[in-house]
Design an enzyme around this catalytic site. Sequence first.
Site, PDB file in Angstrom:
ATOM      1  N   GLU A  39       0.830  -1.216   0.000  1.00 54.48           N
ATOM      2  CA  GLU A  39       0.000   0.000   0.000  1.00 54.48           C
ATOM      3  C   GLU A  39       0.862   1.263   0.000  1.00 54.48           C
ATOM      4  O   GLU A  39       0.522   2.246  -0.642  1.00 54.48           O
ATOM      5  CB  GLU A  39      -0.966   0.004   1.189  1.00 54.48           C
ATOM      6  CG  GLU A  39      -2.108  -0.997   1.057  1.00 54.48           C
ATOM      7  CD  GLU A  39      -3.017  -0.752  -0.153  1.00 54.48           C
ATOM      8  OE1 GLU A  39      -2.970   0.342  -0.738  1.00 54.48           O
ATOM      9  OE2 GLU A  39      -3.748  -1.679  -0.522  1.00 54.48           O
ATOM     10  N   TYR A 122      -6.301   6.884   3.636  1.00 58.20           N
ATOM     11  CA  TYR A 122      -6.519   5.775   2.706  1.00 58.20           C
ATOM     12  C   TYR A 122      -5.738   4.534   3.125  1.00 58.20           C
ATOM     13  O   TYR A 122      -6.287   3.439   3.213  1.00 58.20           O
ATOM     14  CB  TYR A 122      -6.125   6.178   1.259  1.00 58.20           C
ATOM     15  CG  TYR A 122      -5.934   4.945   0.431  1.00 58.20           C
ATOM     16  CD1 TYR A 122      -7.042   4.267  -0.069  1.00 58.20           C
ATOM     17  CD2 TYR A 122      -4.678   4.389   0.238  1.00 58.20           C
ATOM     18  CE1 TYR A 122      -6.898   3.079  -0.756  1.00 58.20           C
ATOM     19  CE2 TYR A 122      -4.518   3.197  -0.445  1.00 58.20           C
ATOM     20  CZ  TYR A 122      -5.627   2.548  -0.938  1.00 58.20           C
ATOM     21  OH  TYR A 122      -5.484   1.357  -1.600  1.00 58.20           O
ATOM     22  N   ASP A 140      -9.582   4.832  -3.137  1.00 63.49           N
ATOM     23  CA  ASP A 140      -8.437   5.288  -3.938  1.00 63.49           C
ATOM     24  C   ASP A 140      -8.971   5.841  -5.266  1.00 63.49           C
ATOM     25  O   ASP A 140     -10.182   5.996  -5.438  1.00 63.49           O
ATOM     26  CB  ASP A 140      -7.425   4.150  -4.139  1.00 63.49           C
ATOM     27  CG  ASP A 140      -7.929   3.091  -5.115  1.00 63.49           C
ATOM     28  OD1 ASP A 140      -9.134   3.115  -5.461  1.00 63.49           O
ATOM     29  OD2 ASP A 140      -7.122   2.254  -5.546  1.00 63.49           O
TER      30      ASP A 140
END
Length: 333
Positions: A39, A122, A140
């Site tokens: 990520e 996020y 996203d």
Amino acid sequence: MPVDGSNALLAWYAVDKRRLPWRAEAGERPDPYRIWLSEVMLQQTTVAAVIPYFEKFTRRWPNVETLAAAADAEVMGAWAGLGYYARARNLLACARLVAAEHGALFPDSEEALRRLPGIGRYTAAAIAAIAFGRRAVVVDGNVERVVSRLFAVEEALPGARETLYALTDRLTPATGAGDFAQATMDLGAGICTPRAPDCGRCPVASSCEAQRRGDPELYPVKAAKAPRPRRQDVAYWLEHGGEVLLVRRPPKGLLGGMLAFPTGLAPAEAEWREAGSVDHVFTHFALNMRLLCASADARGEGIWWPVDKLDEAGLPTLFGKLAARGAEWRQAA
Ligand code: SF4
């Protein structure tokens, strides 16, 4: 998208999901270290660009303890070429904090994850949902596009971000939020693409307002962008005995902590010659950097690196392009 739409999306995902090196296979438990690493790498970077870096990092540092113990220069060098170098500095700071203060275990709530370096809204949501099965709202760029089309959101980005977050919250199931998020991302990456979405293959087409209206490419609506400012700078190739002078850039700021050629002021008095320039686009500006080259009478202070091993120096992309100009200058000299 009604609940049957979410179910259709999850059923499609169960069959058609992308096989990605950080994703757990059926029956496996996701590894929070791998989810976190992927990520962070995926922030502002494509899946295709991330895969070889992810594989290199996990081969070299298979868990958070080994990464935490790595030297800064090694990690910065391994990150070279992936861009947005603040991420690499935060990655190390985060690994060290998790190793030292959390017993090498990532915390499992969004709130605690957000207190770690380099983990924003996020990324915390994605790790909590995908690695720990928490209900978290993961938004996203792919999710923004899919959701803006499902609801034909007329409000323009970036202002529409909170609206899209609230709509994604409405769609996110109480359990399986990680699969739901990954399914929506995969849909955005493979079917609901920015150009020419393939609505005929879309598992949620019957719930999609933009496709009903006939022109899904209109969404997400985007506010007109101000043109990127252009900046100019100069870099210096100073060579002596087959070695070239490199400096480590200050830890904060553009390409902070990376090895590079000196920029700004000339590092020595010499007969500097123009060797062309390169253009490079950063998020907030475009840079044109000239390269001046010279031979030095002696080695001065700094890091002198063998010219024929420059590809092992871990130079960021901008300086890799300048190195190619320097090599041309040597050949011509
Ligand atoms: S129907 Fe088309 S526009 Fe709507 S979500 Fe599916 S691919 Fe995207």
